[in-house]
Write a protein that holds these residues in place. Structure first.
Motif, PDB file in Angstrom:
ATOM      1  N   SER A 124       0.812  -1.222   0.000  1.00 28.73           N
ATOM      2  CA  SER A 124       0.000   0.000   0.000  1.00 28.73           C
ATOM      3  C   SER A 124       0.845   1.270   0.000  1.00 28.73           C
ATOM      4  N   VAL A 125       2.120   1.178   0.381  1.00 27.24           N
ATOM      5  CA  VAL A 125       2.974   2.373   0.403  1.00 27.24           C
ATOM      6  C   VAL A 125       4.066   2.310  -0.661  1.00 27.24           C
ATOM      7  N   MET A 126       3.874   1.478  -1.688  1.00 27.81           N
ATOM      8  CA  MET A 126       4.897   1.314  -2.714  1.00 27.81           C
ATOM      9  C   MET A 126       5.277   2.651  -3.357  1.00 27.81           C
ATOM     10  N   GLU A 127       4.281   3.512  -3.603  1.00 25.80           N
ATOM     11  CA  GLU A 127       4.553   4.763  -4.298  1.00 25.80           C
ATOM     12  C   GLU A 127       5.298   5.774  -3.435  1.00 25.80           C
ATOM     13  N   LEU A 128       5.544   5.437  -2.172  1.00 20.86           N
ATOM     14  CA  LEU A 128       6.298   6.324  -1.297  1.00 20.86           C
ATOM     15  C   LEU A 128       7.656   5.735  -0.933  1.00 20.86           C
ATOM     16  N   CYS A 129       7.936   4.551  -1.426  1.00 21.05           N
ATOM     17  CA  CYS A 129       9.070   3.776  -0.939  1.00 21.05           C
ATOM     18  C   CYS A 129      10.108   3.586  -2.045  1.00 21.05           C
ATOM     19  N   LEU A 130      10.994   2.622  -1.866  1.00 16.63           N
ATOM     20  CA  LEU A 130      12.112   2.394  -2.777  1.00 16.63           C
ATOM     21  C   LEU A 130      11.684   2.091  -4.212  1.00 16.63           C
ATOM     22  N   PRO A 131      10.569   1.375  -4.460  1.00 15.85           N
ATOM     23  CA  PRO A 131      10.200   1.042  -5.845  1.00 15.85           C
ATOM     24  C   PRO A 131       9.610   2.201  -6.643  1.00 15.85           C
ATOM     25  N   LEU A 132       9.563   3.390  -6.102  1.00 20.63           N
ATOM     26  CA  LEU A 132       8.918   4.529  -6.760  1.00 20.63           C
ATOM     27  C   LEU A 132       9.421   4.688  -8.194  1.00 20.63           C
ATOM     28  N   GLY A 133       8.486   4.635  -9.160  1.00 20.55           N
ATOM     29  CA  GLY A 133       8.819   4.870 -10.554  1.00 20.55           C
ATOM     30  C   GLY A 133       9.439   3.691 -11.280  1.00 20.55           C
ATOM     31  N   MET A 134       9.618   2.549 -10.609  1.00 19.06           N
ATOM     32  CA  MET A 134      10.209   1.387 -11.254  1.00 19.06           C
ATOM     33  C   MET A 134       9.152   0.619 -12.037  1.00 19.06           C
ATOM     34  N   THR A 135       9.574  -0.096 -13.069  1.00 22.57           N
ATOM     35  CA  THR A 135       8.662  -0.904 -13.862  1.00 22.57           C
ATOM     36  C   THR A 135       8.278  -2.173 -13.110  1.00 22.57           C
ATOM     37  N   GLY A 136       7.225  -2.836 -13.600  1.00 30.06           N
ATOM     38  CA  GLY A 136       6.775  -4.072 -12.968  1.00 30.06           C
ATOM     39  C   GLY A 136       7.877  -5.121 -12.832  1.00 30.06           C
ATOM     40  N   PRO A 137       8.591  -5.447 -13.914  1.00 30.11           N
ATOM     41  CA  PRO A 137       9.686  -6.429 -13.807  1.00 30.11           C
ATOM     42  C   PRO A 137      10.790  -5.988 -12.842  1.00 30.11           C
ATOM     43  N   GLU A 138      11.070  -4.691 -12.805  1.00 32.31           N
ATOM     44  CA  GLU A 138      12.103  -4.201 -11.884  1.00 32.31           C
ATOM     45  C   GLU A 138      11.655  -4.355 -10.439  1.00 32.31           C
TER      46      GLU A 138
END
Length: 248
Positions: A20-34
């Motif tokens: 639920s907090v992905m958009e605030l965390c380390l994966p921000l802006g990364m693609t699905g496979p990444e």
């Protein structure tokens, strides 16, 4: 006794892609496979009971920790043994960055409530970041944010009076909660007033007077740990002549 407990990976493995907090965390802006590749580094989440230390000053760097649920405080001990609070972390923020330069943690990280973190093994993270420029970019942004936070804290200590420091703290917390989908005007402080005072460089009695002053100006009402911001624009105007709200 306070404790840290690993959640069973079969049932509760963390998935960055569904967090639920992905958009605030380390994966921000990364693609699905990444994100899926980053996900492989998080073997299991950790539950941290209120009052338990995730790590302490002097511990070796093993992982960085993304806060998923709950909140933490970071602190150091002064020469005379007093606790100096250096920050408060909420979901979507990272813990453990203090150890990157020396491979040893420089502060303690203690849960303010029953919390949950996603540990990311640092050596593996560095290796993956070498292969994924987007991940390296996000790491750089997080480290830069820490530098800005320290700069803002110094500016606040040097330029703001006690009421302005308290207003800036509440406004900053309000903005961070709003970003996470919570109310920006009604929330509960997870930290004690003494801990807020330590972070702001103020005595407990000064914090109490500041709360009364903000109430008298009809800006904020604080009862116990319950905060109700009555005039958000008024809070902003109170500190507008000093500096932007610091990142806590």
């Amino acid at each position: 006794m306070p404790e840290i407990r690993a959640l069973h990976p079969h049932h509760l493995k963390a998935a960055c892609s569904s967090c639920s907090v992905m958009e605030l965390c380390l994966p921000l802006g990364m693609t699905g496979p990444e994100v899926e590749r980053l996900d492989t580094l998080i073997v299991q989440r950790l539950k941290v009971k209120k009052g338990a230390a995730l790590y302490r000053a002097g511990d070796e760097l093993r992982s960085l920790y993304a806060v998923r649920i709950g909140s933490f405080k970071t602190s150091i001990l002064t020469i005379d043994g007093r606790e100096q609070v250096t920050g408060f972390q909420i979901p979507g923020e990272m813990l453990g960055l203090d150890a990157i330069s020396t491979d040893l943690h420089a502060c303690n990280a203690v849960a303010l409530e029953d919390s949950e973190v996603c540990p990311i093994h640092f050596a593996q993270l560095e290796k993956l970041a070498h292969d994924l420029p987007s991940l390296q970019h996000n790491l750089n942004k997080i480290l830069s944010r820490e530098i800005v936070r320290d700069h803002d804290m110094l500016m606040m200590m040097g330029n703001m009076n006690s009421d302005e420091r308290l207003a800036a703290f509440l406004l900053n917390l309000s903005q961070r909660l709003k970003t996470r989908g919570y109310s920006s005007t009604d929330f509960v402080l997870k930290m004690r007033r003494e801990e807020v005072g330590s972070y702001l460089g103020l005595r407990l009695e000064t914090i109490c007077r500041g709360i009364a002053h903000l109430r008298d100006q009809e800006l904020v009402k604080i009862s116990g740990r319950n905060v109700k911001i009555l005039n958000l624009e008024g809070l902003k105007q109170l500190i507008s002549g000093c500096h932007r709200p610091p990142a806590c």
